[in-house]
Design a protein around this motif. Structure first.
Motif, PDB file in Angstrom:
ATOM      1  N   GLN A 113      45.794  47.054  35.332  1.00  0.00           N
ATOM      2  CA  GLN A 113      45.102  46.382  36.417  1.00  0.00           C
ATOM      3  C   GLN A 113      45.436  47.135  37.709  1.00  0.00           C
ATOM      4  N   SER A 117      44.277  46.240  45.692  1.00  0.00           N
ATOM      5  CA  SER A 117      43.120  45.350  45.680  1.00  0.00           C
ATOM      6  C   SER A 117      42.831  44.761  47.052  1.00  0.00           C
ATOM      7  N   ARG A 267      36.016  38.388  48.306  1.00  0.00           N
ATOM      8  CA  ARG A 267      35.826  37.878  46.953  1.00  0.00           C
ATOM      9  C   ARG A 267      34.490  37.149  46.869  1.00  0.00           C
ATOM     10  N   ASP A 279      39.552  40.231  37.819  1.00  0.00           N
ATOM     11  CA  ASP A 279      40.540  39.177  37.996  1.00  0.00           C
ATOM     12  C   ASP A 279      41.367  39.491  39.241  1.00  0.00           C
ATOM     13  N   LEU A 280      41.390  38.563  40.185  1.00  0.00           N
ATOM     14  CA  LEU A 280      42.106  38.768  41.436  1.00  0.00           C
ATOM     15  C   LEU A 280      43.410  37.979  41.425  1.00  0.00           C
ATOM     16  N   ASP A 281      44.494  38.608  41.880  1.00  0.00           N
ATOM     17  CA  ASP A 281      45.754  37.880  41.926  1.00  0.00           C
ATOM     18  C   ASP A 281      45.731  36.877  43.077  1.00  0.00           C
ATOM     19  N   ASP A 282      46.706  35.971  43.074  1.00  0.00           N
ATOM     20  CA  ASP A 282      46.716  34.887  44.053  1.00  0.00           C
ATOM     21  C   ASP A 282      46.767  35.409  45.481  1.00  0.00           C
ATOM     22  N   SER A 283      47.509  36.475  45.703  1.00  0.00           N
ATOM     23  CA  SER A 283      47.630  37.023  47.046  1.00  0.00           C
ATOM     24  C   SER A 283      46.294  37.550  47.552  1.00  0.00           C
ATOM     25  N   THR A 284      45.540  38.199  46.685  1.00  0.00           N
ATOM     26  CA  THR A 284      44.237  38.730  47.071  1.00  0.00           C
ATOM     27  C   THR A 284      43.261  37.603  47.390  1.00  0.00           C
TER      28      THR A 284
END
Length: 365
Positions: A113, A117, A267, A279-284
């Motif tokens: 991944q 991002s 997003r 799939d985006l991490d929580d921070s992004t």
């Protein structure tokens, strides 16, 4: 920063490319080398490719761009000739963030991944109902790896048989954020698509839009493009008609400007486009949502003026998630510049570098 560098290019499209390439040959070669290197790194693309594999994938994109905008591809060929770079290299420099999506989805699932991002552009539009004069505005921050900041320029184009235009861009790139003398204005913020493919680069979409004289033809430039990667486009005309378009490689979602204010970050907001987003991490997710929410809050001020919009691009209220992004570890992304446009009056304000530390300059078509 010093005053924003303005380059006038004019004539046929190939000649304009040669003029651009001759004026900034060293800058273009330096930025191109960096962007091709980034394309080989898993941190950006999720795949570890050799330089030749990157160039081979860019070559697959050339026929799509030739079919979509042959005149603009001549401009890229002019840049390539003047800089002694290949057309593949110049295409990557232009479409870098789209091309990252293309690599991400190439052949098989990514090995990793991507770590990078955070591409933090924040776009906005406000209707004429929010201003004393009754004129709408469109604008944005432009955020990228901080090493891109030295390459920011303003192109003033005077093409044969097409509208004159202004575009805030980087050396070697034919357009990013712009407006033409017909009052068509356009901006973008990056979306991280999982469905990238060899296709049309977003910069050619921007410039093709700036060849149009009405907003429906401009909108068609986005809708009809077989895109290499994902961006959200913001589009407005002199009458205040506006659209936000989440445009991924495989699906697009058009939202007319109906409210008094609109903002977007990085997003997707709709199920159709979210389905093909990485799939985006929580921070992004937090980064995008906080910037968008802050922009919408600040856009409720009345009456809206250019100075209010400039202050929004300089806002640092949310620390690392602020609209004005500072270069910080681990991503070292920053707001490299920003632009605000009033299509009805053909006014264009732009800043080189961080808007909270540098002054806007005024331009006009």
């Amino acid at each position: 920063m010093p005053p924003l560098r303005e380059l006038v290019i004019e004539g046929d499209f190939y000649t304009m490319g040669v003029q651009h390439g001759q004026a900034y040959a060293d800058d273009i070669r330096e930025l191109t080398a960096e962007r091709i290197q980034l394309c080989t790194e898993t941190a950006w693309t999720g795949r570890e490719l050799t330089r030749q594999q990157v160039l081979d994938l860019a070559a697959e994109c050339i026929p799509h761009n030739d079919a979509y905008a042959p005149e603009l591809m001549q401009e890229l060929r002019g840049i390539a000739h003047a800089t002694k770079l290949s057309l593949e290299e110049v295409l990557i420099t232009n479409g870098f963030t789209d091309f990252v999506d293309t690599i991400y989805n190439a052949n098989a699932l990514p090995v990793h991944q991507p770590a990078y991002s955070h591409t933090d552009c924040t776009t906005f539009m406000v209707s004429g109902r929010t201003t004393i004069e009754g004129h709408s505005f469109i604008g944005q921050t432009w955020d990228m790896h901080a090493t891109a900041t030295p390459f920011v320029i303003l192109l003033r184009g005077k093409p044969n048989n097409a509208p004159n235009f202004l575009t805030l861009t980087v050396a070697g790139c034919i357009g990013m954020i712009g407006m033409n003398d017909a009052g068509i204005a356009v901006g973008i913020n990056n979306l991280m698509g999982a469905d990238g493919k060899p296709g049309v680069m977003w910069n050619l979409v921007i410039r093709k839009i700036l060849m149009q004289t009405n907003i429906q033809d401009a909108l068609a430039c986005i809708i009809d493009a077989e895109l290499a990667g994902g961006h959200n486009y913001v589009l407005m005309d002199a009458d205040g008609n506006g659209y936000g378009i989440e445009a991924m490689s495989s699906v697009k979602r058009v939202q007319p400007l109906k409210a008094e204010q609109y903002a977007h970050a990085n997003r997707c907001l709709y199920p159709q486009t979210s389905a093909v987003e990485r799939d985006l991490d929580d921070s992004t997710v937090d980064d995008s949502d906080i910037r968008r929410s802050r922009a919408l809050e600040l856009l409720t001020r009345r009456p809206i003026t250019p100075d209010i919009l400039k202050s929004i691009t300089a806002d640092r209220s949310d620390g690392v998630y602020s609209i004005c992004s500072m270069s910080e570890p681990p991503f070292y992304s920053e707001t490299c510049g920003a632009a605000i446009m009033r299509p009805a009056t053909r006014e264009f304000w732009a800043v080189w570098g961080l808007p909270n530390k540098n002054a806007y300059e005024a331009f006009r078509l």
